[in-house]
Design a protein around this motif. Structure first.
Motif, PDB file in Angstrom:
ATOM      1  N   ARG A  69       0.838  -1.195   0.000  1.00  0.00           N
ATOM      2  CA  ARG A  69       0.000   0.000   0.000  1.00  0.00           C
ATOM      3  C   ARG A  69       0.876   1.249   0.000  1.00  0.00           C
ATOM      4  O   ARG A  69       1.872   1.335   0.714  1.00  0.00           O
ATOM      5  CB  ARG A  69      -0.916   0.015   1.224  1.00  0.00           C
ATOM      6  CG  ARG A  69      -1.824   1.245   1.296  1.00  0.00           C
ATOM      7  CD  ARG A  69      -2.738   1.181   2.506  1.00  0.00           C
ATOM      8  NE  ARG A  69      -3.701   0.100   2.400  1.00  0.00           N
ATOM      9  CZ  ARG A  69      -4.838   0.163   1.713  1.00  0.00           C
ATOM     10  NH1 ARG A  69      -5.154   1.279   1.062  1.00  0.00           N
ATOM     11  NH2 ARG A  69      -5.659  -0.866   1.668  1.00  0.00           N
ATOM     12  N   GLU A  83       0.295  -6.851   1.297  1.00  0.00           N
ATOM     13  CA  GLU A  83      -1.139  -6.645   1.500  1.00  0.00           C
ATOM     14  C   GLU A  83      -1.942  -7.789   0.886  1.00  0.00           C
ATOM     15  O   GLU A  83      -1.505  -8.438  -0.065  1.00  0.00           O
ATOM     16  CB  GLU A  83      -1.581  -5.323   0.854  1.00  0.00           C
ATOM     17  CG  GLU A  83      -0.889  -4.094   1.387  1.00  0.00           C
ATOM     18  CD  GLU A  83      -1.289  -3.760   2.813  1.00  0.00           C
ATOM     19  OE1 GLU A  83      -2.386  -4.193   3.245  1.00  0.00           O
ATOM     20  OE2 GLU A  83      -0.503  -3.070   3.496  1.00  0.00           O
ATOM     21  N   ASP A 130      -0.272   5.335  -0.082  1.00  0.00           N
ATOM     22  CA  ASP A 130      -1.465   6.178  -0.127  1.00  0.00           C
ATOM     23  C   ASP A 130      -1.289   7.509  -0.851  1.00  0.00           C
ATOM     24  O   ASP A 130      -2.198   8.335  -0.845  1.00  0.00           O
ATOM     25  CB  ASP A 130      -1.972   6.437   1.294  1.00  0.00           C
ATOM     26  CG  ASP A 130      -2.557   5.179   1.923  1.00  0.00           C
ATOM     27  OD1 ASP A 130      -3.125   4.362   1.173  1.00  0.00           O
ATOM     28  OD2 ASP A 130      -2.442   5.008   3.149  1.00  0.00           O
ATOM     29  N   MET A 137      -7.217  -4.799  -1.282  1.00  0.00           N
ATOM     30  CA  MET A 137      -6.747  -3.681  -2.105  1.00  0.00           C
ATOM     31  C   MET A 137      -7.518  -3.535  -3.418  1.00  0.00           C
ATOM     32  O   MET A 137      -7.408  -2.511  -4.095  1.00  0.00           O
ATOM     33  CB  MET A 137      -5.260  -3.887  -2.436  1.00  0.00           C
ATOM     34  CG  MET A 137      -4.331  -3.882  -1.232  1.00  0.00           C
ATOM     35  SD  MET A 137      -4.086  -2.231  -0.570  1.00  0.00           S
ATOM     36  CE  MET A 137      -3.128  -1.472  -1.882  1.00  0.00           C
ATOM     37  N   ALA A 171      -1.382   1.528  -4.711  1.00  0.00           N
ATOM     38  CA  ALA A 171      -0.637   0.275  -4.624  1.00  0.00           C
ATOM     39  C   ALA A 171       0.647   0.330  -5.439  1.00  0.00           C
ATOM     40  O   ALA A 171       0.753   1.063  -6.426  1.00  0.00           O
ATOM     41  CB  ALA A 171      -1.502  -0.884  -5.111  1.00  0.00           C
TER      42      ALA A 171
END
Length: 397
Positions: free
Chosen positions: A10, A279, A12, A284, A230
């Motif tokens: 991840r 993740e 952001d 996701m 991602a």
């Protein structure tokens, strides 16, 4: 390193340090950068630099992602060169490349000690084991590199539905020769087989996909930026693209490049066997990611496949490029890019001669003013209705 392992991290948002940490984590989950390259090696870093565009357009690999990858390689002691041969409608020359680096935001990589390639020479590289293509004209820095690291952008694509790891290697083909391949291989399956040929020839050691801000809709240039947050990484272009397709809610079995990899044995096991580290993919995934207009989002049924094959032979069903006159600037980019030379300028506006158009959508890909839209002819709409009925009839059984 098993090709079945793909990392999913991840991230952001963009920003030098946060992106560096995320990229480094994605590589560390695979065993660290030392698993792929060695100190002192000449490493070519291959971004997606389709058309010089600001980062917020999500057309090119974001400069923060590229910066992070180059820093990691330099810290190991590698000699790093960034190189790409942009889209087929672009003039491929040293000054154009330098200007492109500025516009995309890559120029400050030189301050790190990275070489920004301006060598436009190429080498005809034999490919005796290729299924379709036995020789590729490859840009010289890719030929002379000890290792290639592909740093792609997750986007939709009007011909191949998805452009990420597999498709991005096409940028090592020099300049206008990319249009030649579009002309020789207008069908998506053949074009995808060519991409597998090229990947198997060049053998990139590491794939990193910028999916922080992806592109949905009618990519790879005219789509809409879509936040996915991602970073995907792995040693195998095919396995990385399987994860990328699932991330945006597309069935891997519908993606032509993935199907080509299966046919060639690059993907030799069930796609569900890919080990995703980091993740969880289901946490996701972006299920409402908008596909390109050329993609119906469903597995092809037998009747629909037959109808579509017949329609493609007639050239009626396939979307065709339509010029929006008020947006056309008369720049000639589409004229230069067209592999069949069926676009001309008349009174300063582009005109498509449909009887010889192969529906490769290169003009749509290269247009920077949004003047090329893809539409069906009246006959194509009728056939499209029949195809859709075939899908509905089969799915209701």
């Amino acid at each position: 390193m098993s090709p079945n392992r793909v990392s999913l991290v991840r991230c952001d948002g963009y920003g030098r340090e946060v992106v560096h940490d995320a990229v480094e984590k994605s590589v560390d989950l695979l065993g660290g950068i030392g698993m792929f390259v060695a100190p002192g090696e000449k490493v070519l870093v291959k971004p997606n630099m389709l058309q010089p565009s600001p980062p917020e357009r999500a057309v090119c690999t974001h400069p923060d992602i590229l910066h992070a990858v180059c820093r990691i390689l330099l810290d190991l002691g590698c000699k790093v060169t960034v190189a790409d041969s942009p889209g087929a409608g672009s003039i491929y020359g040293p000054s154009q490349l330098s200007k492109g680096y500025d516009e995309v935001g890559y120029s400050d990589l030189a301050e790190l000690g990275v070489t920004l390639n301006t060598d436009v020479s190429y080498v005809n590289v034999p490919n005796p084991s290729g299924r379709l293509i036995k020789m590729f004209p490859v840009i010289r820095p890719a030929v002379e590199a000890d290792a290639i690291v592909v740093v792609s952008k997750l986007k939709t694509h009007m011909l191949t539905y998805l452009t990420a790891a597999t498709k991005n290697i096409f940028g090592v083909v020099q300049g206008m020769d990319k249009a030649t391949f579009h002309g020789r291989l207008p069908l998506e399956d053949d074009f995808s087989d060519m991409l597998v040929d090229l990947n198997e020839l060049m053998r990139p050691r590491l794939q990193i996909v910028d999916a922080v801000m992806a592109m949905e809709g009618d990519g790879p240039y005219s789509g809409t930026p879509r936040r996915v947050n991602a970073i995907i990484a792995g040693p195998s272009y095919a396995h990385v693209d399987v994860v990328a397709s699932k991330l945006i809610g597309a069935a891997p079995g519908n993606i032509p490049t993935i199907k080509a990899a299966v046919r060639r044995g690059v993907l030799d096991g069930p796609m569900d066997d890919i080990e995703v580290v980091g993740e969880r993919l289901e946490d996701m995934a972006v299920p409402d990611f908008r596909p390109p207009a050329t993609y119906n989002g469903k597995e092809r049924t037998g009747r629909a496949r037959l109808m579509e094959r017949a329609a493609s032979l007639m050239k009626a069903y396939a979307l065709r490029p339509s010029i929006v006159s008020e947006r056309c600037t008369g720049c000639g980019r589409c004229v230069r890019a067209c592999p069949k030379h069926v676009i001309s300028l008349r009174d300063g506006k582009a005109r498509v001669h449909y009887n010889k158009c192969i529906r490769c959508y290169t003009c749509h890909e290269m247009c920077t003013s949004g003047a090329v839209e893809l539409k069906r002819s009246a006959g194509g709409k009728i056939i499209g209705t029949l195809v859709e009925r075939g899908n509905k009839t089969r799915s209701s059984k």
